[in-house]
Scaffold this active site. Structure first.
Site, PDB file in Angstrom:
ATOM      1  NE  ARG A  97      -4.038   1.787   1.131  1.00  0.00           N
ATOM      2  CZ  ARG A  97      -5.369   2.198  -0.350  1.00  0.00           C
ATOM      3  NH1 ARG A  97      -5.498   1.681  -1.534  1.00  0.00           N
ATOM      4  NH2 ARG A  97      -6.179   2.673   0.628  1.00  0.00           N
ATOM      5  CB  THR A 375      -9.326  -0.640  -7.298  1.00  0.00           C
ATOM      6  OG1 THR A 375      -9.005   0.816  -6.600  1.00  0.00           O
ATOM      7  CG2 THR A 375      -8.393  -1.368  -6.594  1.00  0.00           C
ATOM      8  CB  SER A 446      -7.296  -0.030   1.646  1.00  0.00           C
ATOM      9  OG  SER A 446      -7.377  -0.943   0.217  1.00  0.00           O
ATOM     10  N   GLY A 468     -14.001   0.667  -5.168  1.00  0.00           N
ATOM     11  CA  GLY A 468     -14.675   1.580  -4.137  1.00  0.00           C
ATOM     12  C   GLY A 468     -14.662   0.906  -3.155  1.00  0.00           C
TER      13      GLY A 468
HETATM   14  N1  GLY Z   1      -8.418   3.308  -3.487  1.00  0.00           N
HETATM   15  C1  GLY Z   1      -9.574   1.967  -2.694  1.00  0.00           C
HETATM   16  C2  GLY Z   1      -9.164   1.613  -1.737  1.00  0.00           C
HETATM   17  O1  GLY Z   1      -8.132   1.287  -1.457  1.00  0.00           O
HETATM   18  O2  GLY Z   1     -10.095   1.381  -1.154  1.00  0.00           O
END
Ligand code: GLY
Length: 564
Positions: A97, A375, A446, A468
């Protein structure tokens, strides 16, 4: 070369309901499979598997290919998570991350009056966290890689240098981002800017020589090809031109981290998923625990009763997410409490079969009308039975919109996944507080939920999705579609989805996917039902009873399954 039993491209590239209904059976493969968001990337992964590479090799090569041909989410300027289960039963969770830069601070997106400035956490140079993707690939390779590293990177270099043909959605994506690319970049990214009045069209060939050179440095120097030397200098120069704050020190000190996966049981299945800094594994566990003893199967797929029960499980899990979850290296996440089955089942004691609960504790979040799904997820199983589930992201579509000048890749806008102010919603309408406040070097929370399931100790499913805040609920529903509602993998992926995230107190559902009587029943018991566009792009693999693999490649996108 191994006998290719099934290589079936998904025929339609349109997210169209009739197409989804027509393709109810996924690609079937005898031994090994890759499912990913772009056919060219899935093919790169397939070739690695055919050469004898393992699932980790294929996952790395597929991700790097996505970084070229699927720039909206495939990335080297973002981050991600990899959950794996090797054939010998060893399980791992790799956290790559993004991190807040060392110059980041709790109130960096507040103005002098303490008001949130969300535009700054969403676009432009200040929106980027320190990228983790390349460190993640290098760490996964060091532990499990079997083919030479250069062979995993080279296919992506070839795609970037020789060019690739745009799919319809990719052409649309580049065209719709043209103005943002011009606005937010300090050096015009000519490789993605179509000539004036001549937008990109399906089949146009695009090349990205700068990215090819960056990837060549990664091929030759591994992690250092990104975090040190020329690439790092280019990133920091870009930051200086655009008033960003990522430094050479941020880059040189970035490390991917091996974490203990979230594990739990649902009936006679075991799930293995991502721990913090993702909320995915914990929230998935909470939702599965909450509904485990309810008669979902008897109630039936998409019945009022089953949707109501699942929505109430989602509501409760997201309420905990907002309060309790953040980077566990910085905040004391009450993991054991949240993961206890008793806890989630007790939370459901307030569940009334005939009445929707209310989410009214704190200020409601606000959904953006056009929520980004940018994503991306990929699932891999190799011929030895090793399984890899990877979700990786730039956050919003095309991330911060900022390309690193001279290096050809986009930077993320992951800083928006922090809670920039307590109770202030991020771009997904998610709220948070202290647990997910910004701190230097901290990872933002996240929702990514790369997950693997076993049944009676044997590999059963590899699953995950972008989307998301809807990621966790999409994974939850896909799993239940198979386990409770007897669907195959493709059918489970196709099935229309719904989503509740506590705040705002609405149930969003994929428009046209639900019958009007059920919607009326749900409204009658108090649910605020709101139609929405597509949710998620689940890419998953199911091990069938005869040992073959069924791919579920989401027809909401251009996703593809390839196998042999
Ligand atoms: N950027 C979306 C997530 O990591 O949940």
């Amino acid at each position: 070369m191994k006998n290719i039993l099934a290589i079936v491209g998904l025929l339609s590239l349109m997210a169209c309901k009739s197409t989804i209904e027509e393709v109810s059976r996924g690609v079937i493969a005898e031994e090994a499979m890759v499912v990913a968001a772009h056919p060219l990337a899935a093919e790169v992964g397939l070739k690695i598997l055919e050469k004898g590479g393992n699932a980790i090799d294929a996952a790395i090569a597929t991700q790097l290919a996505l970084a070229v041909v699927y720039p909206g989410a495939g990335n080297i300027g973002g981050g991600g998570f990899m959950v794996s289960r090797m054939a010998n039963g060893e399980i791992t969770a790799l956290d790559y991350r993004e991190k807040a830069p060392l110059k980041g601070s709790k109130n960096m997106y507040l103005d002098a009056d303490g008001n949130a400035i969300p535009s700054a956490s969403r676009r432009g140079h200040l929106a980027s966290g320190v990228p983790g993707t390349v460190a993640g690939h290098a760490a996964a390779f060091d532990k499990y890689g079997s083919l030479p590293w250069a062979e995993l990177v080279q296919p992506a270099i070839d795609l970037a240098a020789k060019g690739w043909a745009l799919t319809p959605a990719e052409a649309r994506g580049l065209n719709s981002n043209r103005e943002a690319f011009l606005e937010f970049n300090t050096i015009r990214p000519d490789f993605f800017i179509a000539p004036e009045n001549q937008p990109w069209a399906e089949g146009d060939t695009v090349k990205n020589q700068e990215l090819a050179s960056t990837l060549a440095r990664i091929r030759d120097l591994g992690k250092d090809g990104f975090y040190k030397g020329i690439t790092a200098d280019l990133i920091v120069a870009e930051m200086e031109r655009g008033n960003g704050i990522i430094s050479l020190e941020d880059l040189a000190s970035y490390e991917a981290i091996w974490r203990k996966p979230i594990q739990g049981n649902y009936k006679n299945y075991e799930f293995i998923s991502m721990p913090p800094p993702s909320s995915g594994g914990i929230a998935l566990a909470q939702m599965l625990h909450a509904v485990e003893d309810l008669p979902l199967k008897e109630s039936g797929f998409h019945s009022m009763e089953s949707i109501h029960a699942m929505v109430e499980a989602e509501r409760r899990a997201y309420a905990d997410r907002a309060t309790h979850l953040g980077d566990a290296d910085f905040y004391d996440v009450p993991l054991n409490h949240l993961l206890s089955k008793t806890y989630s089942q007790e939370r459901m004691m307030s569940f009334d079969l005939n009445k929707a609960s209310k989410s009214e504790d704190i200020k409601a979040g606000i959904f953006e009308v056009a929520e980004s799904m940018e994503t991306t997820h990929l699932s891999v199983v190799d011929a030895q039975g090793n399984a890899v589930s990877v979700t990786t992201t730039l956050n919003g579509g095309m991330g911060s919109k900022v390309f690193v000048g001279g290096a050809g890749f986009l930077l993320n806008n992951e800083m928006d996944d922090f809670s920039i102010k307590p109770g202030f919603p991020n771009m997904f309408g998610l709220v948070g507080g202290e647990a997910n406040a910004i701190a230097p070097g901290k990872r933002m929370l996240s929702s990514m939920t790369p997950t693997i399931l076993t049944k009676n100790g044997e590999l059963f499913m590899v699953v995950g999705t972008p989307g998301g805040s809807t990621i966790i609920t999409s994974v939850f529903q896909t799993i239940l579609n198979v386990i409770e509602f007897d669907m195959g993998m493709q059918e489970a992926v196709n099935a229309p989805r719904f989503h509740h995230q506590w705040l705002p107190d609405v149930v969003r559902f994929e428009r046209d996917g639900f019958d009007s009587l059920t919607l009326a029943q749900l409204r009658n018991i108090g649910h605020n039902m709101q139609p929405s566009g597509n949710m998620g792009r689940v890419d998953a693999i199911l091990v069938l009873p005869d040992g073959k693999l069924e791919g579920g490649a989401d027809l909401r996108g251009e996703d593809a399954a390839r196998g042999f």
